[in-house]
Enzyme design. Structure first.
Site, PDB file in Angstrom:
ATOM      1  CB  CYS A 182      -0.432  -6.685  -5.966  1.00 48.34           C
ATOM      2  SG  CYS A 182      -0.004  -7.247  -4.311  1.00 48.34           S
ATOM      3  CG  HIS A 190      -4.161  -3.248  -3.148  1.00 48.67           C
ATOM      4  ND1 HIS A 190      -4.237  -3.737  -4.444  1.00 48.67           N
ATOM      5  CD2 HIS A 190      -3.057  -3.820  -2.613  1.00 48.67           C
ATOM      6  CE1 HIS A 190      -3.238  -4.579  -4.647  1.00 48.67           C
ATOM      7  NE2 HIS A 190      -2.496  -4.645  -3.555  1.00 48.67           N
ATOM      8  CD  GLU A 191      -0.920  -2.050   0.060  1.00 43.21           C
ATOM      9  OE1 GLU A 191      -0.456  -3.079   0.604  1.00 43.21           O
ATOM     10  OE2 GLU A 191      -0.785  -1.831  -1.145  1.00 43.21           O
ATOM     11  CG  HIS A 237      -1.962  -7.345   0.796  1.00 46.38           C
ATOM     12  ND1 HIS A 237      -1.666  -8.460   0.053  1.00 46.38           N
ATOM     13  CD2 HIS A 237      -1.743  -6.296  -0.023  1.00 46.38           C
ATOM     14  CE1 HIS A 237      -1.291  -8.100  -1.169  1.00 46.38           C
ATOM     15  NE2 HIS A 237      -1.335  -6.784  -1.249  1.00 46.38           N
TER      16      HIS A 237
HETATM   17 NI    NI Z   1      -0.793  -5.703  -2.934  1.00 45.40          NI
END
Ligand code: NI
Length: 184
Positions: free
Chosen positions: A98, A140-141, A144
């Protein structure tokens, strides 16, 4: 314009990002700045909280991974207000990194298939099935946007093993080739 990438420890990465509306100011400029920032840092995805904005927006371009993961070929997307419609019960663990956690790479188990709904920057709605590593990048995004980072998913032991690196990130002494904004 290349924006500084907010690093682990920055409170914005722990906030629940807000949905935005079509009249969000300078949306296209933000989109282009986010792509520029992501490419400059050799990333395949970047979420708005990583540039200090607690809004539900992310950009990704996983095309560079196509030799290893054919499903990533041409997979370039801007996703605004994304919502998961389905997530497979089947999961697979693979290594991730990341831009907000430079130097840290850990295996994370995630569903292998997803169905997702989102708006693009032209405010067109999309509903899409995504598989394999491309699905991983999306997840993954999106994580966030919920105030989480990928290492939240690893074991306490693995986190302990990364403690030195995490402390360096918090202290602002982690080595990084791109512009960042650390806590200190
Ligand atoms: Ni990330």
């Amino acid at each position: 314009m290349i924006l500084p990438v907010y690093l682990y420890g920055q409170p914005v990465l722990r906030q629940e990002a807000k949905a935005i509306s079509q009249d969000f100011p300078d949306l296209k400029k933000l989109e282009s700045d986010m792509y520029e920032t992501m490419y400059n840092a050799d990333g395949v995805g970047l979420a708005a909280p990583q540039v200090g904005l607690s809004i539900q927006m992310l950009v990704l371009d996983a095309d560079v991974l196509k030799d290893d993961f054919p499903e990533c070929k041409g997979f370039k997307r801007t996703m605004i207000n994304p919502v998961f419609l389905e997530r497979s019960a089947e999961t697979v663990a693979m290594e991730e990194g990341c831009l907000s956690l430079p130097g840290i790479h850990e295996k994370v188990a995630r569903p292998t298939k997803i169905r997702i709904k989102y708006m693009d920057a032209d405010w067109i709605e999309h509903e899409e099935d995504v598989n394999g590593f491309a699905a991983r990048v999306v997840q993954h995004e999106c994580e966030h946007l919920t105030g989480h980072v990928f290492i939240d998913n690893i074991s306490a032991i693995r986190r302990q093993l990364n403690k030195g690196k995490l402390n360096n990130i918090l202290k602002g002494t982690a080595r990084c080739s791109y512009r960042t904004k650390a806590v200190k």
